[in-house]
Structure formats: structure tokens, C-alpha cells
Write a protein that holds these residues in place. Structure first.
Motif, PDB file in Angstrom:
ATOM      1  N   CYS A  61      53.057  40.239  42.910  1.00 40.94           N
ATOM      2  CA  CYS A  61      51.763  40.847  42.596  1.00 40.94           C
ATOM      3  C   CYS A  61      51.919  41.863  41.446  1.00 40.94           C
ATOM      4  CB  CYS A  61      51.202  41.548  43.832  1.00 40.94           C
ATOM      5  SG  CYS A  61      49.644  42.408  43.526  1.00 40.94           S
ATOM      6  N   PRO A 117      49.549  43.065  48.657  1.00 42.48           N
ATOM      7  CA  PRO A 117      49.178  42.404  47.402  1.00 42.48           C
ATOM      8  C   PRO A 117      47.686  42.579  47.104  1.00 42.48           C
ATOM      9  CG  PRO A 117      49.664  40.797  49.111  1.00 42.48           C
ATOM     10  CD  PRO A 117      50.078  42.124  49.644  1.00 42.48           C
ATOM     11  N   CYS A 128      45.099  39.671  41.109  1.00 44.47           N
ATOM     12  CA  CYS A 128      45.894  39.366  39.918  1.00 44.47           C
ATOM     13  C   CYS A 128      46.193  37.868  39.873  1.00 44.47           C
ATOM     14  CB  CYS A 128      47.201  40.175  39.923  1.00 44.47           C
ATOM     15  SG  CYS A 128      48.383  39.629  41.163  1.00 44.47           S
ATOM     16  N   CYS A 136      48.524  36.587  42.689  1.00 40.68           N
ATOM     17  CA  CYS A 136      47.877  36.486  44.005  1.00 40.68           C
ATOM     18  C   CYS A 136      46.939  35.288  44.061  1.00 40.68           C
ATOM     19  CB  CYS A 136      47.094  37.775  44.303  1.00 40.68           C
ATOM     20  SG  CYS A 136      48.163  39.182  44.707  1.00 40.68           S
TER      21      CYS A 136
END
Ligand SMILES: [Zn+2]
Length: 642
Positions: A67, A80, A84, A87
Motif C-alpha cells: 500500500c 491498507p 491506492c 490496494c
């Protein structure tokens, strides 16, 4: 369910963070702590049965490692961000540095080499390459050997996650290189609670009983629970209720199963058979019946071992709590074993209900040693005249012919005549031993007891019969002997002092005895003799016939003094005159007859009994069970010829 955008629940609600994981707190906490402290291991092993989250944990771990946070500047984390690219792409199963390999289908040396080749390259975009090998125990030995070196000294950027349902099959050298986490099957309550949360989110109406049923069927797997929930919603046309879930699972309402266990505890064969017919009529599966029965017995065993251990608030625990005192713990174990073995037999019979019946009848054949060893100390005792009269009234109605004697018979006829007076104890004129009295009380009415004493009783003295009722609508009239036996049943028992029921005095058959029995049966079948007159005839042995006398003189020997009255003798003589067409003078002699209809009947019954018991003893499965359960004994008399 035709909605195109529908996503199966298991995928839609797959946990995307440790916080969303349900029921694996111990694993989550350990992993989260390690990540928070940057204590990273290079190989992890997740074990546990299918569908409990091994792959899910692996993906979350991969996100934690890669992450970058919502602002793109985050590092390794136990939480996490979920937004992003790492992820998102891991969630969508398209992150190039997270590789899942299913060893069940990629188990050979070639796949292992390919994996090793890929390990040589640094991660494309992430911090770490994560290789996840599912069902790792299925890798061949060669494949394992090839992987071992990489597993021992992996490059900095490489993390291994192995998952297996069967860690025993993993090489010790592999196990020793992994940090191992055991994921546990989830308790049904945990599954049910999570399921409820999801159904509420989905705005699907549901009830608690349906949730409990489904949670149990999932057997600790949340994935299975969610996929079953999908099916149940589809099956129920958007509804999720008990009836629908039950029907979908083929599971059987607990009341049926509780009634079966109760019938076994009370040695009530007819009740058992009626219940099986009911199940057949309702189309409920025999398999589901045995499955529910196993669960009930298991709960009963828990309650017996640790009284009060079952959750008093759980409606599913009502039956086991109520039934636990009815059986001794070792018999509960035995029944459980019979149920489990019986499940394997169902498929062998074309008629699964016939197979179910066999399994249930097998249960009646057993009782723990304590009971079997107990001497028949309390033989059935004479029934008071009132009960006998009720028996007569009942026998002239459509009451099915029944086993010749025993407390149950007396109870049933009494209940038939006067439901309000349904006795809590069999009709006996002698004081029953306290244990016997306790046993005869309907089990349900008793408060739960810590000990199993209550149960030991139904088999003492005369074990109630198994299979004894002809269907009331039986077209063929019962044979005269059956009618006679049924009619005189309540009074057949002799006082305890005379002899124990299992050891009748030996029959000494005579020609006159045979003729007398045929005559008595004819009279009884025709209704020419009833109540105590019939009893006199049934108990009497015809010893001499003097045709030279005028009228002919017949000598009958009768043991029971109460039957040797002038009034009964005269009534019997009148009936004989009507049948024979000429008068007969009867003389009643004191003493035990060597040959009476009653004695013949008892001898025949004993012979049938011996044959039936031998058949059961010869049953290989019964022998296996006897060997397995050292305390199990066949209760003498518990087996009735069919
Ligand atoms: Zn992220």
C-alpha cells in the motif's frame, strides 16, 4: 435475481482489510502487530479448512506490504488505504506483483521452475513481490525441492504465502521455514451475526431461525455461508426465511428429531415408526433427519458432561437441555455413533426411509450395561380390575392388537379410555420400586436432572415392545390368537411373587391343551367370553374330560385363586354350552397348569424372541458396535420379532 448488476455476496463482502475480517481475531492481531512493528517474515503459512479466509488474509497481507496510501507516500501498514493502485488492483486480482498459484492444478516441477524464474525479477511496481501458493500440500516432492532454496533464502523483495487445508502433508523442511497461522472454523453464532449484518445491508428480510440454520450448514466457512445465502435468497424469490432455508438445505425441523430421540429414550417403537411415516409424508429427507439427530445428540452430550453449558437463550438448545437427562451419557455416545454410521447406509437402500427405520430400530436394540445387567427385578404386576375393564372396552373398539402385556400396554389402553387420566405411572396394583415409578413418568414432564437415572427405567422389568401395532385399518382381521391376546392383555401379568416374566414355568404340552387353546381362541374371537371370564379360560389348563358323566365334566386347573370363583366358572360354562351345543360341567382345580393358552402363548413368544435376538446379534454392524462400545449390551427382550 435476474438483476444484471448482482454480485454474489461472497465476493461483494469479501473482507478488504483486517478490520473487516470476522472470526479470525488471533491471526489478524498477530499479523497486524508484526506489520506495525515492521517485523516481517519472508514466508507465511495459513492453514485451515476451505472457505475460512486463507486467500483473503493473503491478499490483505499483500496490500499491507504494498500500500502506498491515499497520498501515494505511505509505507508498510497494517491498515491498507483501499484506494491506492496497489490496494485497488490486488482487490481486483490484477496486481502484477501479487501472484496466486493453485497447487491443486499446478503442482509439478515445471510450474515450480516458472515461479522461481519469475522470482528472479524485482517487483514491477510494488515494494514486494508476493507469491501465494494455495493448497500447497499438493505440490509434488520435486516441485517442493525446487522451491526450497528460494524459500530458504529469498531475495529481499520476495514474500511467500503458502496456504493449505492439510498441513500434515507438508514437508517438515517447508513447515520449519514458514511462520504458521492456523485459521479456525467460525462458530455458527459468528457466522450468523455476520450474515445478519450483510442481509441487513442488502435489505433482505430475514429471521433468526433461518440465520441459525444456514450458519450451521456452513460448517465454519464464511464463504460457504455467503454462497448458501445467495442460493437461499434465489430459492426463496428474494425472501430469506426459515421454511425456505430449511427446504433448500433439506434440513429437518428439530421437533421431529427431538420426538425420535424421546421415543428411543422411552423405548417406544411404535412412536418411532409413526414419526418416520410422518417424515416420509412430509417429504423430509432421511439424511437431513440423521444429520439433525447427530447435532441434537452432540448437544445433549455437552449438556450431560457439563450441565448448564448450553446457552439457555438459544432456542435451538431447548431440546437438548430437556432431553439430556433422559439418556445416560454413554448411551448418548452410542446413539451418536449409530447415527453417523447410519448416514452411510442411507444410499445403499432404494427406500431411504426404510434405511432410516433400520437405523432407528438399531438404537432400540441397545442399552448400556447398567441396564442390561440389572436383573428383571420388577416383573409386570397384575393390573387392577379397572384397568382390565378399560382394556376390554378398548379391545372391542378399533384398538390395534398389541403386545400381550407390560406397563405400556396398560398405559395406552387407560389413556384411550380416559385421556384426562393419562397416568404418569403404569397401572400397577403393587407399589412399584421407586426407580420404576420415576422411569414411567413421561420424560418431558420431568425437570432436567444432573444424572441419567431417569432413563434407566423404561427397560427394567418388561422392556416395552418395538413393533407391536397393526395398522388400525388393517383389512385382514387379526388372527384369533392375536385378538385374544390383545383382549386379555392387561390382565395377563401375574403377581410378582408367582414368577418373573422372563422365566415362565415350562410348558408341558398336551393334546387336550391344544384343543383347549383352539376353543378358547374361538370363544374370544367371537366375543363369547370377555374380561375375567376370558382371563379364566386363558389361564386355565384343561386336564381331564369325562364324557361319561352327564353332563360331561371338564377339569380346569387355574393357579390364580381370584379366578376360581363360582360366578366366573358358570359364565365360562354357559359360553362353552353355547359354542358346543351341549352343557358342560366345569371343575376348577387349584395349582399351576402345565399347559394353558397363556403358557403356550408365552412359550411361542419366547421362541420368536430368541430368533429375533439372534438375528440382531448376527448383524455384522451390531457386532461392530458392540465391540466398539464396551458398555453396550443388547437388552434382553428389547428386540421384538417383526
Ligand atoms: Zn493502499
Amino acid at each position: 435475481m435476474a438483476c444484471m448488476s448482482y454480485v454474489v455476496l461472497a465476493r461483494k463482502y469479501r473482507p478488504r482489510s483486517f478490520a473487516q475480517m470476522v472470526g479470525q481475531e488471533h491471526v489478524v492481531r498477530a499479523l497486524a502487530n508484526a506489520l506495525a512493528q515492521q517485523r516481517l517474515h519472508h514466508a507465511y503459512l495459513f492453514t485451515g479448512t476451505r472457505g475460512i479466509g486463507k486467500t483473503t488474509v493473503s491478499r490483505i497481507l499483500a496490500k499491507c506490504l504494498n500500500c502506498t496510501g491515499a497520498d501515494g507516500r505511505g509505507g508498510i501498514t497494517a491498515e491498507p488505504c483501499g484506494v491506492c493502485s496497489a490496494c485497488v488492483e490486488i482487490d481486483e486480482d490484477r496486481y502484477i506483483d501479487y501472484i496466486e498459484l493453485d497447487a491443486a492444478s499446478n503442482r509439478g516441477i515445471d510450474e515450480a521452475r516458472e515461479l522461481i524464474d519469475r522470482a528472479a525479477y524485482k517487483p514491477g511496481i510494488g515494494r514486494f513481490k508476493v507469491f501465494m501458493i494455495d493448497e500447497a500440500h499438493q505440490l509434488t516432492k520435486d516441485a517442493f525441492s525446487a522451491l526450497l532454496k528460494t524459500l530458504e533464502e529469498p531475495p529481499e523483495y520476495l514474500k511467500f504465502v503458502l496456504a493449505t487445508t492439510d498441513p500434515e502433508k507438508m514437508l517438515p523442511t517447508v513447515l520449519s521455514r514458514c511462520l504458521q497461522f492456523n485459521l479456525r472454523p467460525m462458530a455458527p453464532q459468528v457466522v450468523a451475526a455476520h450474515l445478519e449484518h450483510i442481509l441487513r445491508s442488502e435489505a433482505v428480510a430475514h429471521d433468526a431461525a433461518a440465520l441459525r440454520l444456514l450458519a450451521r450448514a456452513a460448517r465454519g466457512s464464511m464463504r460457504d455461508a455467503l454462497s448458501l445465502a445467495d442460493q437461499a435468497i434465489a430459492y426463496g424469490g428474494g425472501r430469506f426465511d426459515e421454511a425456505g432455508v430449511r427446504a433448500m438445505l433439506g434440513s429437518v425441523d428439530g421437533t421431529h428429531v427431538a420426538a425420535l430421540v424421546e421415543a428411543v429414550a422411552q423405548r417406544d417403537g411404535p412412536a418411532l415408526l409413526r414419526r418416520v411415516e410422518l417424515l416420509r409424508g412430509l417429504g423430509l429427507s432421511a439424511e437431513g433427519t440423521l444429520e439433525s439427530m447427530a447435532l441434537l445428540l452432540q448437544h445433549m452430550a455437552v449438556e450431560q458432561a457439563v450441565p448448564g453449558a448450553l446457552d439457555a437463550e438459544d432456542p435451538d438448545h431447548e431440546d437438548p437441555r430437556r432431553l439430556a437427562p433422559l439418556l445416560p451419557p454413554d448411551e448418548t455416545q452410542l446413539l451418536y455413533s449409530i447415527v453417523l454410521q447410519g448416514r452411510g447406509e442411507l444410499a445403499l437402500m432404494a427406500d431411504e426411509y426404510a434405511a432410516l427405520t433400520m437405523v432407528l430400530l438399531r438404537m432400540l436394540a441397545f442399552a448400556p450395561a447398567a441396564e442390561a445387567a440389572a436383573p428383571a427385578a420388577s416383573p409386570p404386576t397384575a393390573v387392577p380390575a379397572a384397568a382390565a375393564a378399560q382394556g376390554d372396552a378398548a379391545s372391542s373398539s378399533a384398538l390395534p392388537s398389541s403386545a400381550p402385556f407390560g406397563g405400556h400396554r396398560a398405559q395406552r389402553t387407560a389413556a384411550a379410555a380416559s385421556p384426562a387420566a393419562a397416568p404418569a405411572a403404569p397401572a400397577v396394583c403393587e407399589p412399584a420400586p421407586p426407580r420404576g415409578a420415576a422411569a414411567s413418568a413421561p420424560a418431558a414432564a420431568q425437570p432436567p436432572m444432573p444424572s441419567a437415572k431417569a432413563h434407566a427405567q423404561p427397560v427394567l422389568g418388561e422392556p416395552p415392545p418395538w413393533v407391536e401395532e397393526n395398522p388400525p385399518d388393517d383389512a385382514a382381521a387379526p388372527p384369533a390368537s392375536a385378538a385374544l391376546r390383545a383382549a386379555s392383555a392387561p390382565a395377563l401379568a401375574v403377581p410378582a411373587a408367582a414368577r418373573p416374566p422372563d422365566a415362565p414355568a415350562a410348558l408341558v404340552p398336551t393334546a387336550l391343551g391344544g384343543q383347549w387353546r383352539a376353543l378358547v381362541e374361538r370363544l374370544a374371537a367371537a366375543g363369547a367370553i370377555a374380561a375375567l371370564v376370558r382371563e379364566l379360560a386363558w389361564q386355565a389348563g384343561l386336564e381331564t374330560v369325562d364324557d361319561t358323566a352327564q353332563p360331561p365334566c371338564w377339569q380346569l386347573r387355574v393357579e390364580r385363586e381370584s379366578l376360581r370363583t363360582d360366578a366366573l366358572r358358570d359364565k365360562l360354562a354357559a359360553a362353552l354350552q353355547a359354542e358346543l351345543g351341549h352343557p358342560v360341567r366345569l371343575q376348577l382345580l387349584a395349582g399351576a397348569p402345565g399347559d394353558s393358552p397363556a403358557r403356550r402363548d408365552a412359550a411361542e413368544r419366547a421362541a420368536r424372541q430368541r430368533r429375533a435376538e439372534q438375528t440382531i446379534r448376527d448383524d455384522p454392524l451390531v457386532q461392530a458396535l458392540m465391540a466398539q462400545f464396551k458398555t453396550a449390551r443388547i437388552v434382553p427382550g428389547s428386540i421384538k420379532p417383526l
